[in-house]
Design a protein around this motif. Structure first.
Motif, short mmCIF file in Angstrom:
data_model
loop_
_atom_site.label_atom_id
_atom_site.label_comp_id
_atom_site.label_asym_id
_atom_site.label_seq_id
_atom_site.Cartn_x
_atom_site.Cartn_y
_atom_site.Cartn_z
N GLU A 211 0.82 -1.20 0.00
CA GLU A 211 0.00 0.00 0.00
C GLU A 211 0.86 1.26 0.00
OE1 GLU A 211 -4.01 1.87 1.97
OE2 GLU A 211 -3.21 -0.02 2.75
N VAL A 260 -6.21 -3.86 -2.15
CA VAL A 260 -5.28 -2.74 -1.96
C VAL A 260 -5.02 -2.05 -3.29
CG1 VAL A 260 -2.93 -2.13 -1.30
CG2 VAL A 260 -4.20 -3.77 0.08
N ARG A 263 -8.11 -0.03 -4.25
CA ARG A 263 -8.32 1.16 -3.42
C ARG A 263 -7.31 2.27 -3.74
NH1 ARG A 263 -7.88 -1.31 0.97
NH2 ARG A 263 -5.80 -0.70 1.66
N THR A 264 -6.10 1.90 -4.10
CA THR A 264 -5.04 2.91 -4.29
C THR A 264 -4.87 3.34 -5.74
OG1 THR A 264 -3.39 1.14 -4.42
CG2 THR A 264 -3.75 2.16 -2.26
#
Length: 423
Positions: A211, A260, A263-264
Motif C-alpha cells: 500500500e 489494496v 483502493r489505491t
C-alpha cells in the motif's frame, strides 16, 4: 492451499502416491501439482477481475516448459528477466504480446531479440539501459514500448537478500530522479513510454508495504501526467508470499492484495500488470528425497538424504525453512526427536534443517521438502558433479516426467579438451 495430502497413509500429489513416482523416476525429484498451479492462477485472475489487469507469471520462480504451457494456456502472460527466459517462454507457446521483459542488465542482443519478437514491454531499470534500448530501437527502425521502473524506497519487511524496493537496492530509477528520467524518455526517438513499473521484493507477508508503494506510485502518476508524460500502464510487480512454515506464516490472499490495488490505483484509468511467481508456484511443488544414512553423534543426530544444496538452494542461501513430511504417514502420537537433515555435498552449509522435530526416519525412507515449487529446480546446479534432478508434473491420477534426469555422461557434454591434452 495445495494438493499434497496423506491418503491411506501415503503422501500423494493429487491422486498419485509419491512413493510410486519415486520408484519409477528415482530420487531426488521435483513433483508439481497441476491442480495447485491452476487454483493459484485462477485466484489471481478472479481477484483482479474488473481492474483491467493482466497476470504475467514471473517465470524466474519456476521456468519448466510444462508449467509455462499450463499457465499460458489459461491466459497468463509471462514476466522474463533474460533472453534465455524469453526464448524458453516463446518455445512454451507464450504469445510475445503477453511477455514483459524485466531485469537490470539487458544486453543489446537481448533488447534486439525482445523487439524482434514483439514483446508487450521492456521494463527500464536505469538511464544507461534506457539509452541502450533507444539505440537498438532506432537501429531497427522501431519504437520500443517501455515502462520505467521506479524505486519507491519502501521497506518490504522481507529477507534482506530478496528486498528490491529500497534506495540502496540495485533495482529501478531512484524516486527523486524519476520525473526527470520520464521527461527525457519522452524525447527519445526510439522510445514509446507506456507507463511505470515497480517491484519492492519477494515473500512479502504484510500488505502494508504494498500500500505504501502504490500510494507513492499514485502520486507519481499525477506528477507525470502534469508533465505531459504518457502513463497508460502500471506494472506492479509481484512479491506476495507463501506459507513455508505451516502455522507460523499466514500471507494475505490474492483477493486482499487486489483490494489494496483497487483502493489505491483502481481509478487512474491505467492498464495494470501483476507478476506473481512464488505465489503461484511455491506450494505447488515438493522435492522428494530418500534417507541414505542415520548418523547418531554425541550431541546431534543427522539424517543424511540424497538431495543436496545444489538441488534446493534456499536453505543454504537464505537460511530458509521448508516443512519436511515423511512420505509414509507417521502415527498421530509418534515421537518427534530433534534431527539435522543434511545432504551429501562437501559443505557444512549443505543443511536443510537443524534441530527439526521429525518422526523417526531410517535409511530408505522417503521424505518430501514442502513448498519447493518456486526457486527450487530453477536455481539448481551440478556442484560436486551431481546431475540436475528430474521434474514431474501430476494431473489427477496421471504423471509425466517434464524434465528428465541427465545421464552422467551429459555432465561433460558441453566441455571439450584442447588438442594438446587430447589422447
Amino acid at each position: 492451499m495445495h494438493h499434497f495430502s496423506y491418503i491411506d497413509g501415503r503422501l500423494h500429489a493429487e491422486s498419485v502416491p509419491l512413493d510410486r513416482i519415486a520408484a519409477e523416476v528415482g530420487t531426488p525429484c521435483y513433483v508439481y501439482s497441476t491442480a495447485t498451479l491452476t487454483r493459484h492462477y485462477r485466484a489471481f485472475a478472479d481477484a483482479f477481475a474488473g481492474l483491467g489487469a493482466s497476470i504475467c507469471y514471473a517465470m524466474k520462480a519456476n521456468g519448466n516448459r510444462a508449467v509455462l504451457r499450463l499457465l499460458t494456456g489459461m491466459g497468463s502472460g509471462v514476466d522474463v528477466v533474460s533472453g534465455g527466459e524469453m526464448a524458453l517462454a516463446l518455445a512454451a507457446g507464450a504469445p510475445a504480446g503477453r511477455i514483459v521483459f524485466s531485469g537490470v542488465g539487458k544486453t543489446e542482443d537481448e533488447i534486439a531479440a525482445a523487439l524482434q519478437a514483439g514483446v508487450h514491454q521492456l521494463n527500464v531499470e536505469s538511464e544507461p539501459e534506457l539509452d541502450a534500448i533507444d539505440t537498438v530501437a532506432r537501429r531497427m527502425g522501431v519504437k520500443a514500448p517501455v515502462a520505467i521502473r521506479v524505486n519507491p524506497d519502501v521497506d518490504a519487511a522481507t529477507h534482506a537478500k530478496i528486498t528490491t524496493g529500497k534506495a540502496e537496492n540495485k533495482f529501478g530509477i531512484e524516486w527523486t530522479s524519476a520525473r526527470q528520467v520520464f521527461r527525457r524518455a519522452m524525447t527519445l526517438e526510439g522510445i514509446a513510454v507506456k507507463g511505470a513499473a515497480i517491484h519492492i521484493g519477494s515473500q512479502i507477508l504484510d500488505l502494508g508495504p504494498f500500500e505504501a508503494a502504490f500510494l507513492k506510485v499514485r502520486d507519481l502518476v499525477a506528477m507525470l501526467r502534469a508533465d505531459g508524460v504518457t502513463v497508460e500502464r502500471l506494472d506492479l510487480g509481484g512479491g506476495l508470499g507463501v506459507p513455508y512454515h505451516q502455522g507460523d506464516e499466514s500471507p494475505p490472499p490474492p483477493a486482499a492484495y487486489a483490494e489494496v490495488v483497487r483502493r489505491t490505483l483502481g481509478d487512474l484509468g491505467c492498464a495494470l500488470t501483476i507478476e506473481p511467481g512464488r505465489a503461484i508456484a511455491g506450494n505447488a511443488g515438493v522435492l522428494v528425497s530418500r534417507v541414505i544414512y542415520r548418523k547418531d553423534g554425541i550431541t546431534r543426530t543427522f539424517a543424511v538424504v540424497d538431495a543436496a544444496m545444489n538441488d534446493l538452494m534456499r536453505p543454504a542461501l537464505y537460511d530458509a525453512w521448508h516443512d519436511i513430511w515423511p512420505v509414509v504417514e507417521p502415527p498421530a502420537h509418534a515421537e518427534r526427536p530433534l534431527v539435522d537433515v543434511v545432504g551429501p555435498v562437501c559443505e557444512t552449509t549443505d543443511t536443510f534443517a537443524r534441530d527439526r522435530a521429525l518422526p523417526p526416519v531410517a535409511p530408505g525412507d522417503l521424505i518430501a521438502f514442502m513448498t519447493a515449487g518456486a526457486y527450487g529446480a530453477v536455481m539448481a546446479n551440478q556442484y560436486n558433479g551431481r546431475p540436475l534432478v528430474p521434474e514431474v508434473l501430476v494431473d489427477g491420477d496421471r504423471f509425466h516426467v517434464v524434465r528428465r534426469r541427465p545421464r552422467l555422461e551429459d555432465l561433460a557434454a558441453l566441455e571439450d579438451l584442447p588438442p594438446w591434452l587430447a589422447d
